[in-house]
Design an enzyme around this catalytic site. Structure first.
Site, PDB file in Angstrom:
ATOM      1  N   GLY A  97       0.886  42.266 -23.832  1.00 18.01           N
ATOM      2  CA  GLY A  97       1.471  43.428 -23.150  1.00 18.01           C
ATOM      3  C   GLY A  97       0.771  44.741 -23.373  1.00 18.01           C
ATOM      4  O   GLY A  97       1.419  45.758 -23.617  1.00 18.01           O
TER       5      GLY A  97
ATOM      6  N   CYS B 127      14.183  68.325 -43.090  1.00 19.81           N
ATOM      7  CA  CYS B 127      13.918  67.306 -44.113  1.00 19.81           C
ATOM      8  C   CYS B 127      14.927  67.376 -45.243  1.00 19.81           C
ATOM      9  O   CYS B 127      15.674  68.356 -45.390  1.00 19.81           O
ATOM     10  CB  CYS B 127      12.497  67.486 -44.682  1.00 19.81           C
ATOM     11  SG  CYS B 127      12.378  68.861 -45.842  1.00 19.81           S
TER      12      CYS B 127
ATOM     13  N   HIS C 288       0.806  53.161 -34.143  1.00 22.21           N
ATOM     14  CA  HIS C 288       1.018  54.435 -33.442  1.00 22.21           C
ATOM     15  C   HIS C 288       2.289  55.136 -33.895  1.00 22.21           C
ATOM     16  O   HIS C 288       2.759  56.061 -33.235  1.00 22.21           O
ATOM     17  CB  HIS C 288       1.066  54.207 -31.924  1.00 22.21           C
ATOM     18  CG  HIS C 288      -0.279  53.829 -31.365  1.00 22.21           C
ATOM     19  ND1 HIS C 288      -0.429  53.311 -30.096  1.00 22.21           N
ATOM     20  CD2 HIS C 288      -1.522  53.872 -31.894  1.00 22.21           C
ATOM     21  CE1 HIS C 288      -1.713  53.065 -29.871  1.00 22.21           C
ATOM     22  NE2 HIS C 288      -2.401  53.392 -30.952  1.00 22.21           N
TER      23      HIS C 288
ATOM     24  N   ALA D 104       5.769  38.313 -20.572  1.00 16.42           N
ATOM     25  CA  ALA D 104       5.698  37.874 -21.978  1.00 16.42           C
ATOM     26  C   ALA D 104       6.929  37.056 -22.361  1.00 16.42           C
ATOM     27  O   ALA D 104       6.822  36.033 -23.051  1.00 16.42           O
ATOM     28  CB  ALA D 104       5.574  39.092 -22.888  1.00 16.42           C
TER      29      ALA D 104
ATOM     30  N   SER E 161      -2.480  47.367 -21.779  1.00 18.35           N
ATOM     31  CA  SER E 161      -3.389  47.583 -20.642  1.00 18.35           C
ATOM     32  C   SER E 161      -4.835  47.760 -21.086  1.00 18.35           C
ATOM     33  O   SER E 161      -5.734  47.886 -20.270  1.00 18.35           O
ATOM     34  CB  SER E 161      -2.942  48.838 -19.873  1.00 18.35           C
ATOM     35  OG  SER E 161      -3.066  49.974 -20.723  1.00 18.35           O
TER      36      SER E 161
ATOM     37  N   LEU F 277       1.000  41.022 -17.998  1.00 19.17           N
ATOM     38  CA  LEU F 277       1.507  40.855 -16.628  1.00 19.17           C
ATOM     39  C   LEU F 277       0.365  40.874 -15.615  1.00 19.17           C
ATOM     40  O   LEU F 277       0.397  40.200 -14.597  1.00 19.17           O
ATOM     41  CB  LEU F 277       2.516  41.971 -16.316  1.00 19.17           C
ATOM     42  CG  LEU F 277       3.309  41.839 -15.008  1.00 19.17           C
ATOM     43  CD1 LEU F 277       4.088  40.538 -14.994  1.00 19.17           C
ATOM     44  CD2 LEU F 277       4.267  43.013 -14.843  1.00 19.17           C
TER      45      LEU F 277
ATOM     46  N   GLN G  26       1.411  48.533 -31.111  1.00 18.28           N
ATOM     47  CA  GLN G  26       1.160  49.903 -30.641  1.00 18.28           C
ATOM     48  C   GLN G  26       2.507  50.560 -30.304  1.00 18.28           C
ATOM     49  O   GLN G  26       2.563  51.760 -30.066  1.00 18.28           O
ATOM     50  CB  GLN G  26       0.290  49.897 -29.380  1.00 18.28           C
ATOM     51  CG  GLN G  26      -1.078  49.278 -29.581  1.00 18.28           C
ATOM     52  CD  GLN G  26      -1.809  49.146 -28.268  1.00 18.28           C
ATOM     53  OE1 GLN G  26      -2.457  50.080 -27.779  1.00 18.28           O
ATOM     54  NE2 GLN G  26      -1.697  47.971 -27.665  1.00 18.28           N
TER      55      GLN G  26
ATOM     56  N   CYS H 218       8.328  64.970 -42.390  1.00 20.92           N
ATOM     57  CA  CYS H 218       8.428  66.370 -42.819  1.00 20.92           C
ATOM     58  C   CYS H 218       7.115  67.097 -42.516  1.00 20.92           C
ATOM     59  O   CYS H 218       6.031  66.614 -42.858  1.00 20.92           O
ATOM     60  CB  CYS H 218       8.698  66.407 -44.329  1.00 20.92           C
ATOM     61  SG  CYS H 218       8.609  68.058 -45.032  1.00 20.92           S
TER      62      CYS H 218
END
Ligand code: APR
Length: 237
Positions: A177, A137, A107, A221, A179, A204, A89, A115
């Site tokens: 890692g 671009c 993501h 981690a 949530s 964590l 992510q 562009c």
């Protein structure tokens, strides 16, 4: 014995020990910025200059951070087991700089810009690309402004078909890692469980979707992954 198929999904927590800020921890990015002000297509339409400066600051930070033991452990895992699909992510390039290959950035990525006209993306990390001035671009005759190559809230994550296929055919699904607040990433563990995979969480603290995991390891981690990867390697070979 047929080699196990492994999928690892990482979130901001794996980059925290490298000094990259997470989103929802104390001091996280969303404490200082409203998501809707900097991470939505509406924000870009409304105040592109503010959004651009938010991402340029994070792009410039990439040169100040480096992979940590967690990233390096996953590289060891991917290099010693044939079928390890790494999905992240995160938009930083720390998995690649640790040596991992074929990383799926669901993501988007900070290294690349997109562009606005052709939607073509290119790596743009030269010093001249990192100022607060907009970048343009090289793909259009009349240069178009470029946008951050980030999947904003309300936009569709990248490579979801490939991600679902990998998650639904793996034997071991590991989340590091994250949530567990943001979907579809937070729901992938349910796809893995439904397909019979053993599911492991390394985080964590207890995430929102903790009950979905067969195995939970709470801690840093960078401290937990070296030992866990050694265990998984023994089980895989
Ligand atoms: N080791 C392991 N886990 C850690 C560490 C660490 N050193 N430091 C923090 N964590 C955990 C936190 O406990 C938290 O549960 O990492 C998680 C980070 O959660 P978030 O900040 O919500 O990040 P993430 O889950 O990746 O967010 C998902 O939300 O804002 C969007 O697009 C953004 O990709 C991001 C998505």
């Amino acid at each position: 014995m047929e080699q196990r198929k492994v999928v690892v999904l990482t979130g901001a927590g794996i980059s925290a020990e490298s000094g990259v800020r997470t989103f929802r921890d104390n001091g996280g990015l969303w404490e200082e910025h409203r998501v809707e002000d900097v991470a939505t297509p509406e924000a870009w339409r409304h105040d592109a200059d503010m959004v651009w400066r938010f991402y340029q600051a994070r792009r410039r930070q990439l040169s100040e951070v480096k992979p940590n033991e967690g990233h390096l452990s996953l590289f060891r895992f991917q290099s010693e087991v044939e079928h390890v699909t790494l999905i992240t992510q995160n938009v930083d390039d720390l998995h690649e700089r640790a040596g991992c290959t074929d990383v799926i950035h669901m993501h988007g990525e900070l290294r690349t810009l997109r562009c606005e006209f052709s939607h073509e993306r290119e790596v743009r990390m030269e010093p001249s690309d990192l100022s607060d001035d907009f970048a343009y671009c090289t793909c259009c005759t009349h240069q178009s402004r470029m946008r951050p190559d980030i999947v904003w809230f309300g936009e569709t994550p990248m490579e979801m078909t490939r991600i679902i296929e990998a998650v639904e055919s793996c034997d071991l699904f590991v989340v590091v890692g994250s949530s567990g607040h943001v979907y579809p990433a937070a729901g992938l563990v349910n796809h893995a469980k439904h397909s019979g995979a053993h599911t492991v969480l390394v985080n964590l603290e207890q995430p929102a979707n903790a009950e979905a995991f067969d195995e939970v390891h709470l801690g840093l981690a960078g401290e937990l992954l070296p030992t866990l990867v050694s265990t998984w390697l023994k089980e895989s070979n």
